[in-house]
Write a protein that holds these residues in place. Structure first.
Motif, PDB file in Angstrom:
ATOM      1  N   GLU A 211     -21.979  12.909  48.799  1.00  0.00           N
ATOM      2  CA  GLU A 211     -21.514  13.545  48.593  1.00  0.00           C
ATOM      3  C   GLU A 211     -22.352  14.709  49.628  1.00  0.00           C
ATOM      4  O   GLU A 211     -21.543  15.172  50.473  1.00  0.00           O
ATOM      5  CB  GLU A 211     -20.098  14.039  47.591  1.00  0.00           C
ATOM      6  CG  GLU A 211     -19.431  12.113  47.505  1.00  0.00           C
ATOM      7  CD  GLU A 211     -18.886  13.090  46.034  1.00  0.00           C
ATOM      8  OE1 GLU A 211     -18.318  13.918  45.796  1.00  0.00           O
ATOM      9  OE2 GLU A 211     -17.871  11.617  45.754  1.00  0.00           O
TER      10      GLU A 211
ATOM     11  N   SER B 176     -25.563  15.404  44.990  1.00  0.00           N
ATOM     12  CA  SER B 176     -24.243  15.197  44.299  1.00  0.00           C
ATOM     13  C   SER B 176     -23.638  13.630  45.024  1.00  0.00           C
ATOM     14  O   SER B 176     -23.516  14.400  46.406  1.00  0.00           O
ATOM     15  CB  SER B 176     -23.499  16.226  44.222  1.00  0.00           C
ATOM     16  OG  SER B 176     -22.640  15.995  43.904  1.00  0.00           O
TER      17      SER B 176
ATOM     18  N   GLU C  63     -21.201   9.789  44.038  1.00  0.00           N
ATOM     19  CA  GLU C  63     -20.917   8.945  43.672  1.00  0.00           C
ATOM     20  C   GLU C  63     -21.512   7.953  42.449  1.00  0.00           C
ATOM     21  O   GLU C  63     -22.428   7.807  43.440  1.00  0.00           O
ATOM     22  CB  GLU C  63     -19.582   8.371  43.939  1.00  0.00           C
ATOM     23  CG  GLU C  63     -18.984   7.624  43.480  1.00  0.00           C
ATOM     24  CD  GLU C  63     -17.355   6.843  43.060  1.00  0.00           C
ATOM     25  OE1 GLU C  63     -17.641   5.956  43.163  1.00  0.00           O
ATOM     26  OE2 GLU C  63     -16.602   8.075  43.970  1.00  0.00           O
TER      27      GLU C  63
ATOM     28  N   THR D  64     -19.063  11.310  39.006  1.00  0.00           N
ATOM     29  CA  THR D  64     -19.605  12.173  40.452  1.00  0.00           C
ATOM     30  C   THR D  64     -21.405  13.132  39.431  1.00  0.00           C
ATOM     31  O   THR D  64     -21.188  13.547  38.034  1.00  0.00           O
ATOM     32  CB  THR D  64     -19.295  13.746  40.393  1.00  0.00           C
ATOM     33  OG1 THR D  64     -17.912  12.873  41.232  1.00  0.00           O
ATOM     34  CG2 THR D  64     -20.180  14.123  41.712  1.00  0.00           C
TER      35      THR D  64
END
Length: 116
Positions: free
Chosen positions: A100, A88, A90, A31
């Motif tokens: 996300e 933010s 993956e 992440t």
């Protein structure tokens, strides 16, 4: 013989499902958070994409499907060229991010509540 055919069919189905899950799902990558200016937008199915200029590098950010973006509170016109965006999500490949959550100014939008 009939049992072998059932096992073969199950194996074939499994072989087709695994690549689809790897492409569309999150596979446990890192992440990260990036920030940049939107330079291109393509919204729609199966998911939207925005191109971000991040320190003179172009990043592709996959965002949610239209219904997911709406559910997160994004309105038409929020994701347009020239908007400063913090994302933010993956890290899914070289300069590819699966969003996300994102921020436009002080507004925070959570696209995948179960992922954060």
């Amino acid at each position: 013989m009939r049992c072998q055919a059932k096992w073969l069919l199950a194996l074939v189905i499994l072989l087709f499902l695994v690549p689809a899950q790897a492409h569309h799902g999150w596979v446990g990558g890192e992440t990260i958070e990036i920030e940049g200016t939107i330079t291109h937008v393509r919204l729609g199915n199966p998911h939207g994409e925005v191109q971000l200029d991040v320190d003179d590098e172009t990043w592709t950010v996959e965002i949610g499907q239209p219904w997911r973006n709406e559910r997160a509170g994004l309105a038409e016109g929020d994701l347009v060229e020239g908007v400063e965006l913090r994302v933010s999500g993956e890290h899914a490949g070289e300069r590819l991010l699966k969003a996300e959550q994102l921020w436009i100014g002080e507004e925070h939008y959570v696209l995948y509540p179960g992922r954060i």
